[in-house]
Design an enzyme around this catalytic site. Structure first.
Site, short mmCIF file in Angstrom:
data_model
loop_
_atom_site.label_atom_id
_atom_site.label_comp_id
_atom_site.label_asym_id
_atom_site.label_seq_id
_atom_site.Cartn_x
_atom_site.Cartn_y
_atom_site.Cartn_z
CG LEU A 486 11.31 -25.00 6.27
CD1 LEU A 486 10.40 -26.21 6.28
CD2 LEU A 486 12.44 -25.21 7.27
CE LYS A 508 6.94 -27.39 -3.20
NZ LYS A 508 8.11 -28.14 -2.95
CG ASP A 602 13.06 -31.16 -10.35
OD1 ASP A 602 14.21 -31.24 -10.86
OD2 ASP A 602 12.64 -30.16 -9.77
#
Ligand SMILES: *[C@@H]1O[C@H](CO)[C@@H](O)[C@H](O)[C@H]1NC(C)=O
Ligand SMILES: *[C@@H]1O[C@H](CO)[C@@H](O)[C@H](O)[C@H]1NC(C)=O
Ligand SMILES: *[C@@H]1O[C@H](CO)[C@@H](O)[C@H](O)[C@H]1NC(C)=O
Ligand SMILES: *[C@@H]1O[C@H](CO)[C@@H](O)[C@H](O)[C@H]1NC(C)=O
Ligand SMILES: *[C@@H]1O[C@H](CO)[C@@H](O)[C@H](O)[C@H]1NC(C)=O
Ligand SMILES: *[C@@H]1O[C@H](CO)[C@@H](O)[C@H](O)[C@H]1NC(C)=O
Ligand SMILES: *[C@@H]1O[C@H](CO)[C@@H](O)[C@H](O)[C@H]1NC(C)=O
Ligand SMILES: *[C@@H]1O[C@H](CO)[C@@H](O)[C@H](O)[C@H]1NC(C)=O
Ligand SMILES: *[C@@H]1O[C@H](CO)[C@@H](O)[C@H](O)[C@H]1NC(C)=O
Ligand SMILES: *[C@@H]1O[C@H](CO)[C@@H](O)[C@H](O)[C@H]1NC(C)=O
Length: 803
Positions: A486, A508, A602
């Site tokens: 992805l 992840k 972030d």
């Protein structure tokens, strides 16, 4: 190069010879009055009578001759405190070796006051803006020069410093108001012993300093050494210390001004717009200017205007106040009639950032403290902190209200000026609310516990807290051996997968996690407890040896950047606004509502995911901690994050939640524009989007024209304006100037108003170092301060949101 025009000499009706138009000198037996002026040789500066915008008084002043500004930009004033009303019957002339100003009745009201008598004194206006008094026969050193007696402007080539021999210094002093060049409350000068330039209020209270000179710049303004356009030079020896500056490019017209807002500003003239561009100013936070709002006034960085009067008080002069001249402060709406009390005054409690300097201290009980203040006619306020009772007898200055947990101070106010509810009621209501809240909390806790226990029993896979601990093999199968990628971020690659219950997840694969398994599990279970509608939910994890994986809910519409920059599906304005608001809510949760404050570090469009309803969910929170707080490494691997990093982070100081606010602000611009901020600024520097926005806000120009062209102007102009203002606030250089995320949420929700933002430093730096494009313009003639004129003349203040 300079061409002298042929001069036209006037014949005069009076006996004395008057000055010719265009001459640069007033010599003995000549005088200047009415609309006559003298002009420097190359026609740079002009001296004569002038009248500030809204004043009936005339003053002798020096202004730029060439600049096409209306009214002219005044750089020096002679008779600041002694104006005249009829300029045609007043005279500026040389008498006994001094330049003097005589008023209508020929009384001397201003003089250069030098004691050395010159035989044939002349006054000459020079091309650098200096008015000098010297001997006409031999042009040696002047006996007097206006550069030694500056007003609010410091021009290139002028010295600003201190002479240890004569104990004389050059002091910049603000005007009293934009209509009154009289000596105002703020002054800037070199402190003779510390050798720092300081700004003071009323000659005593210092509120800003440059720090000391380190050879290249002043300690507290390191960016000085970064400027390529000005040559600053600081000289110091046993006789004197001073600073001078000059632009490397002589065609640049630049000046420093100590503005009526108490800030030192550097301005540059823009030929294209015929206005002054604000390049730099200090202090950055308007409320850091001591006593800006005067007595009983309170300063608020994020309000409609900076200053407002405390409850029960009104501006001393409403007219001044309306023109952003707050120095007069506030007075009581109702006098206290002390001693003849018909009705006893009451106290208004406010919380403030700093307690103002107080008068007397004693140790008492809070009740005694209050009663003592009540019975003392002079006492205006009290506070009771750490068993210490403090009283304020005089005016209360430098208040900055703070809705958080600041210092409590009780201000004496006439009872009838207080809001109508009595205190004991409030306390009771508070207790009831507290009790009810407590009960609800306890109930909630129980429910959670019951729910948790159920889940643990029901779940098939191992549960750790609310998280599933997956086996590596299961995830391999779910993701078809990690085949459907992805995306990738700063922490590792992400793969799509389908679990046994057919739900789709994003897996992840974390890279370079140095933590041990136990530590990792602890950290992950903490992240697992963080649940909010605007945060991507962590479903589970896998920790097997070096393999560390996180399993999240899959987000149908991917990340925000694909919609904004990669043409996936154009998001309409309503959606964009909801994304801005939702992201703000998610961040508020991370910053304030979790047990431990979490800084995301972030924030960028890549980390905002959109679910099936385009509801935004922040991804990757809490991960910075997993990789061992080594933020810098994350940064270098996180592609494209550079444009979102707050400046203080680069300088290596500890990061606060305000770093997220900065990144969020940068993202807002992109949400509006549909392009990366970094795009465009590369090829054409004047197109840096945040600059365009700040400029449009200031100029009040068509803000919709800046919105993503794919929307064809289909956006709510109020919301666009609001988002743009918020974005400008968020990217302020000073962390303290940036709003908190909860304030941003309130603004976007329409609960709080947002004022005109000051110019973000990043934008001014662009203006400074990247060419002469105009970002911020400021006409000194019509605004006492850029920031003030922003806030008071903003015009488009938002009252409600139509979300
Ligand atoms: C100025 O006027 C006085 C008397 O009117 C005269 O004596 C003197 O010479 C004049 N000075 C100059 C420079 O014209
Ligand atoms: C200067 O004042 C005189 C006398 O009032 C007037 O006739 C003249 O037009 C004025 N000149 C300018 C340039 O304003
Ligand atoms: C000018 O001053 C007058 C009286 O002081 C005041 O009534 C008026 O509002 C002011 N106008 C402006 C534009 O400042
Ligand atoms: C001129 O100045 C003197 C001294 O300050 C003052 O007494 C006088 O009233 C002034 N004249 C006018 C017309 O203002
Ligand atoms: C000139 O000196 C006198 C007395 O020393 C003083 O009162 C006056 O304020 C001075 N004027 C100026 C313009 O400095
Ligand atoms: C400024 O200081 C002087 C004394 O130094 C004082 O009399 C004056 O009231 C002060 N001004 C204000 C606005 O507080
Ligand atoms: C300081 O002043 C003295 C006397 O005015 C002079 O002799 C000396 O050269 C000066 N020093 C410097 C460094 O200019
Ligand atoms: C004045 O208020 C500002 C802002 O609250 C604060 O930073 C400063 O320390 C205060 N100054 C004094 C002397 O209390
Ligand atoms: C100041 O502004 C307020 C609100 O904008 C207005 O109601 C008031 O009349 C103004 N006062 C003056 C003296 O201009
Ligand atoms: C009041 O001033 C004294 C010193 O003048 C100081 O020690 C004390 O902390 C102050 N009290 C408050 C509440 O600021």
């Amino acid at each position: 190069m300079c061409f002298k025009e042929s001069k036209l000499f006037l014949l005069c009706f009076s006996l004395s010879i008057t000055v010719s138009y265009g001459a640069n000198t007033i010599s003995a037996n000549q005088s200047l009055s009415g609309n006559q002026t003298i002009i420097s040789e190359c026609e740079q500066f002009e001296l004569g009578f002038f009248k500030p915008c809204n004043s009936s008084n005339y003053y002798i002043g020096i202004w730029y001759k060439k600049l096409n500004s209306n009214p002219p930009t005044i750089v020096w004033v002679a008779n600041r405190e002694t104006p005249i009303s009829d300029r045609f019957r007043s005279q500026l002339k040389i008498i006994d070796g001094n330049l003097v100003l005589l008023n209508e009745s020929k009384s001397l009201i201003w003089s250069t006051n030098v004691t050395t008598t010159l035989k044939s004194a002349i006054a000459v206006i020079l091309d650098d803006g200096n008015l000098v008094l010297r001997d006409g026969s031999n042009s040696v050193e002047p006996v007097w020069q206006s550069f030694d007696h500056p007003t609010h402007t410091w021009l290139p080539a002028a010295k600003l410093g201190y002479n240890y021999k004569t104990k004389k210094s050059q002091v910049l002093t603000s005007w009293r108001s934009k209509h009154d060049p009289g000596v105002g409350l703020f002054s800037l000068e070199l402190h003779p012993s510390t050798r720092e330039y300081v700004i003071k209020w009323n000659g005593s209270q210092q509120y800003w300093t440059t720090g000391s000179w380190n050879g290249k710049s002043f300690d507290l303004i390191p960016q000085m050494s970064l400027t390529h356009k000005y040559d600053f030079s600081y000289h110091t020896n046993e006789n004197e210390s001073y600073l001078t500056y000059s632009p490397y490019d002589p065609s640049i017209i630049s000046r420093f001004v100590l503005d009526v807002s108490g800030r030192i500003q550097r301005q540059s003239w823009s030929e294209t717009t015929n206005e002054w561009n604000l390049i730099w100013f200090e202090p950055k936070s308007q409320c850091d200017v001591y006593a800006l709002c005067g007595a009983f006034g309170s300063c608020k960085q994020f309000g409609l205007t900076f200053c407002h009067c405390l409850t029960g008080f009104k501006p001393r002069s409403e007219n001044d106040w309306n023109q952003s001249d707050f120095s007069g402060g506030c007075v009581r709406k109702t006098d206290l009639q002390c001693g003849r009390n018909i009705e006893k005054p009451n106290f208004l409690m406010i919380t403030v950032k700093n307690l103002p300097p107080n008068n007397s201290v004693a140790v008492w009980s809070v009740g005694e403290c209050r009663t003592t203040c009540l019975n003392d006619c002079l006492c205006n306020a009290y506070s009771f902190v750490d068993n210490k009772c403090s009283f304020w007898n005089g005016d209360l200055l430098n208040l900055s209200e703070d809705n958080g947990n600041g210092n409590k101070i009780y201000i004496k106010v006439a009872s009838k000026d207080l809001p109508r509810h009595n205190k004991s009621n409030l306390v009771n209501i508070g207790a009831v609310v507290g009790a009810v809240g407590g009960v609800i909390c306890v109930l909630g806790l129980c429910l959670i516990l019951i729910y948790r226990r159920k889940r643990i029993k029901v779940g098939k896979t191992t549960m750790e807290g609310l998280l599933v601990a997956f086996a590596y093999k299961d995830l391999q199968i779910a993701t078809k051996n990690f085949s459907d990628k992805l995306g990738g971020g700063g922490f590792g690659q992400v793969f799509k997968g389908r679990l046994g219950d057919l739900s789709i997840v994003a897996v992840k694969k974390l890279e370079s996690i140095r933590q041990g398994e136990k530590e990792f599990r602890n950290e992950v279970s903490t992240i697992g407890t963080i649940q909010h509608v605007n945060l991507v939910r962590l479903r589970g994890f896998c920790a097997r040896g070096k393999n560390k994986l996180l399993v999240y809910n899959y987000m149908e519409h991917g990340s925000l950047d694909t919609h904004l920059f990669h043409g996936k599906q154009v998001l309409n304005w309503v959606t964009r606004y909801q994304i801005a608001l939702g992201t703000a809510r998610g961040l508020v949760y991370l910053h304030d509502k979790c047990r431990e404050c979490i800084i995301h570090c972030d924030i960028k469009p890549e980390n905002i995911l959109l679910d099936v309803d385009f509801c935004p969910k922040i991804a990757d929170f809490g991960l910075a901690k997993l990789v061992g707080r080594d933020f810098s490494r994350v940064l270098t691997t996180a592609r494209g994050s550079i444009g979102y990093i707050a400046p203080e982070w680069l300088s290596g100081v500890a990061v606060t939640p305000k770093a997220d606010v900065y990144s969020y602000g940068m993202m807002l611009f992109e949400l509006v524009h549909g392009k990366r901020n970094s795009e465009g600024s590369q090829d054409s520097r004047s197109k840096y989007f945040p600059s365009l926005v700040a400029n449009a806000l200031k100029e009040g120009t068509d803000i919709l024209s800046l919105v993503d062209t794919r929307l064809n102007r289909e956006a709510c102009v109020e919301q666009v304006t609001k988002i743009c203002k918020v974005a400008c606030w968020c990217i302020q250089d000073e962390e303290a100037s940036r709003p908190t995320m909860s304030l941003v949420e309130r603004i976007l929700d329409g609960v709080s108003d947002v004022s005109m933002p000051p110019i973000p430093q990043i934008v001014t730096l662009f203006g400074e170092n990247m060419g002469d494009s105009v970002f911020f313009t400021h006409s000194p003639s019509n605004g006492r301060s850029l920031v003030h004129s922003y806030s008071s003349g903003g015009g488009s203040q938002l009252k409600t949101a139509s979300s």
